[in-house]
Design an enzyme around this catalytic site. Structure first.
Site, mmCIF file in Angstrom:
data_model
loop_
_atom_site.group_PDB
_atom_site.id
_atom_site.type_symbol
_atom_site.label_atom_id
_atom_site.label_comp_id
_atom_site.label_asym_id
_atom_site.label_seq_id
_atom_site.Cartn_x
_atom_site.Cartn_y
_atom_site.Cartn_z
ATOM 1 N N ARG A 102 -1.881 1.820 -3.497
ATOM 2 C CA ARG A 102 -2.157 1.809 -4.670
ATOM 3 C C ARG A 102 -1.137 2.619 -4.643
ATOM 4 N NH1 ARG A 102 -7.044 6.583 -2.628
ATOM 5 N NH2 ARG A 102 -5.658 7.471 -1.595
ATOM 6 N N THR A 106 -1.633 7.783 -8.879
ATOM 7 C CA THR A 106 -2.889 7.454 -9.636
ATOM 8 C C THR A 106 -3.757 6.699 -8.512
ATOM 9 O OG1 THR A 106 -2.097 4.309 -10.213
ATOM 10 C CG2 THR A 106 -1.709 6.184 -12.367
ATOM 11 N N ASP A 197 -2.869 8.379 6.028
ATOM 12 C CA ASP A 197 -3.128 7.171 4.945
ATOM 13 C C ASP A 197 -2.722 6.334 6.838
ATOM 14 O OD1 ASP A 197 -1.016 5.184 5.250
ATOM 15 O OD2 ASP A 197 -0.855 6.106 3.213
ATOM 16 N N ASP A 200 0.088 4.393 7.763
ATOM 17 C CA ASP A 200 1.404 5.117 7.430
ATOM 18 C C ASP A 200 1.188 5.323 8.855
ATOM 19 O OD1 ASP A 200 2.478 4.891 5.650
ATOM 20 O OD2 ASP A 200 2.152 7.045 4.978
HETATM 21 C C1 PRP Z 1 -4.948 1.933 1.688
HETATM 22 C C2 PRP Z 1 -6.139 1.665 2.762
HETATM 23 C C3 PRP Z 1 -7.563 0.970 1.320
HETATM 24 C C4 PRP Z 1 -7.064 1.503 0.663
HETATM 25 C C5 PRP Z 1 -8.341 2.604 0.077
HETATM 26 O O1 PRP Z 1 -4.246 1.264 1.531
HETATM 27 O O2 PRP Z 1 -5.819 0.845 3.553
HETATM 28 O O3 PRP Z 1 -6.804 -0.014 1.456
HETATM 29 O O4 PRP Z 1 -5.796 2.268 0.297
HETATM 30 O O5 PRP Z 1 -8.030 3.517 -1.111
HETATM 31 P P1 PRP Z 1 -8.850 2.816 -2.708
HETATM 32 O O6 PRP Z 1 -10.569 2.532 -1.441
HETATM 33 O O7 PRP Z 1 -9.221 4.138 -3.241
HETATM 34 O O8 PRP Z 1 -8.472 1.812 -3.305
HETATM 35 P P2 PRP Z 1 -2.452 1.983 0.619
HETATM 36 O O9 PRP Z 1 -3.119 1.337 -0.432
HETATM 37 O O10 PRP Z 1 -2.265 2.718 1.136
HETATM 38 O O11 PRP Z 1 -2.108 -0.094 1.188
HETATM 39 P P3 PRP Z 1 -1.584 0.694 2.861
HETATM 40 O O12 PRP Z 1 -2.635 -0.664 3.536
HETATM 41 O O13 PRP Z 1 -0.319 -0.358 2.730
HETATM 42 O O14 PRP Z 1 -1.007 1.694 3.527
HETATM 43 N N1 URA Z 2 -6.317 5.285 2.287
HETATM 44 C C1 URA Z 2 -5.755 6.035 3.212
HETATM 45 O O1 URA Z 2 -5.221 5.523 4.568
HETATM 46 N N2 URA Z 2 -6.289 6.913 3.251
HETATM 47 C C2 URA Z 2 -6.978 7.909 2.587
HETATM 48 O O2 URA Z 2 -7.683 8.370 3.002
HETATM 49 C C3 URA Z 2 -7.442 7.455 0.953
HETATM 50 C C4 URA Z 2 -7.139 5.951 1.352
#
Ligand code: PRP
Ligand code: URA
Length: 205
Positions: A102, A106, A197, A200
């Site tokens: 993400r 945005t 997150d 993280d």
């Molecule tokens: C997070 C999570 C999902 C996504 C959900 O990933 O693990 O994949 O956000 O959000 P959405 O429903 O609004 O799309 P992120 O993009 O932060 O990547 P990461 O897993 O690498 O931390």
């Molecule tokens: N991705 C995350 O890891 N946490 C949230 O709350 C939303 C998207």
């Protein structure tokens, strides 16, 4: 688009630890795995079975075995935290990957990687712990469908109503298995109360 929520004391126990901001990555990973075990059990209740016969030490007995192997598809990176319990329960599983991240401003997911095993005729368990806006899951389902998947089940730890609605609108056949459905999203599209997150917290970044 059925939404299945876990209703089990162990799930609540795991969620309490995952939500707690003091939980360190090592514990976070272990409780994520415990919770995923419960999700996998729930999401595979109706797997097709094949009748067979086995020889017990005493006599022949009817039995049933899994009709076919599953496909697991974690959405990188956080979905990787859910993969090992699934592989432990289903050692024959084949694994595909979707890389989505993400944008911090945005909240729109950008695709950076994709690799799938054969999907036709297989049940696909899509792993992503957070269903927030639903953009990442919807994009992954679109890619899986284009590659031939027909039975896709999304396993997540926390679902937001916004993400559930988006999937229901665009991919009504996808069943969602979540430990809990939370209140909603904040202005930065994070789930409330949520757990922050996930990636993280899983990897200490
Ligand atoms: C997070 C999570 C999902 C996504 C959900 O990933 O693990 O994949 O956000 O959000 P959405 O429903 O609004 O799309 P992120 O993009 O932060 O990547 P990461 O897993 O690498 O931390
Ligand atoms: N991705 C995350 O890891 N946490 C949230 O709350 C939303 C998207």
């Amino acid at each position: 688009m059925p939404l299945h929520l876990l209703d089990h004391p162990l799930a609540e126990q795991c969620l309490a630890v995952l939500r707690d901001q003091r939980t360190e990555p090592d514990s976070f990973r272990r409780y994520c795995e415990r919770l995923t075990l419960l999700l996998v059990i729930e999401a595979t209740r109706d797997l097709p079975m094949t009748p067979t016969m086995v020889e017990t030490p005493l006599e022949r007995a009817p039995a049933r075995v899994l009709a076919g192997p599953l496909v697991a598809v974690p959405i990188l990176r956080a979905g990787l935290g859910m993969l090992s319990p699934l592989m432990a329960l289903f050692p024959e599983v084949s694994v595909g990957y979707v890389g989505l991240e993400r944008d911090e401003q945005t909240a729109v997911a950008r695709s950076y990687y994709r690799k799938f095993p054969p999907l036709e005729g297989r049940i696909v368990l899509l792993l992503d712990p957070m269903l927030a806006t639903g953009g990442s899951a919807a994009e992954a389902v679109t890619a899986l469908t284009a590659a031939g998947a027909r039975d896709i089940r999304l396993l997540c730890v926390v679902a937001a109503p916004e993400g559930v609605s988006l999937l229901a609108e665009h991919h009504p056949a996808v069943a969602i298995y979540a430990a809990v459905q939370d209140r909603g999203l904040n202005s930065r599209k994070f789930i409330l109360p949520g757990l922050g997150d996930f990636g993280d917290r899983l990897y200490g970044t």
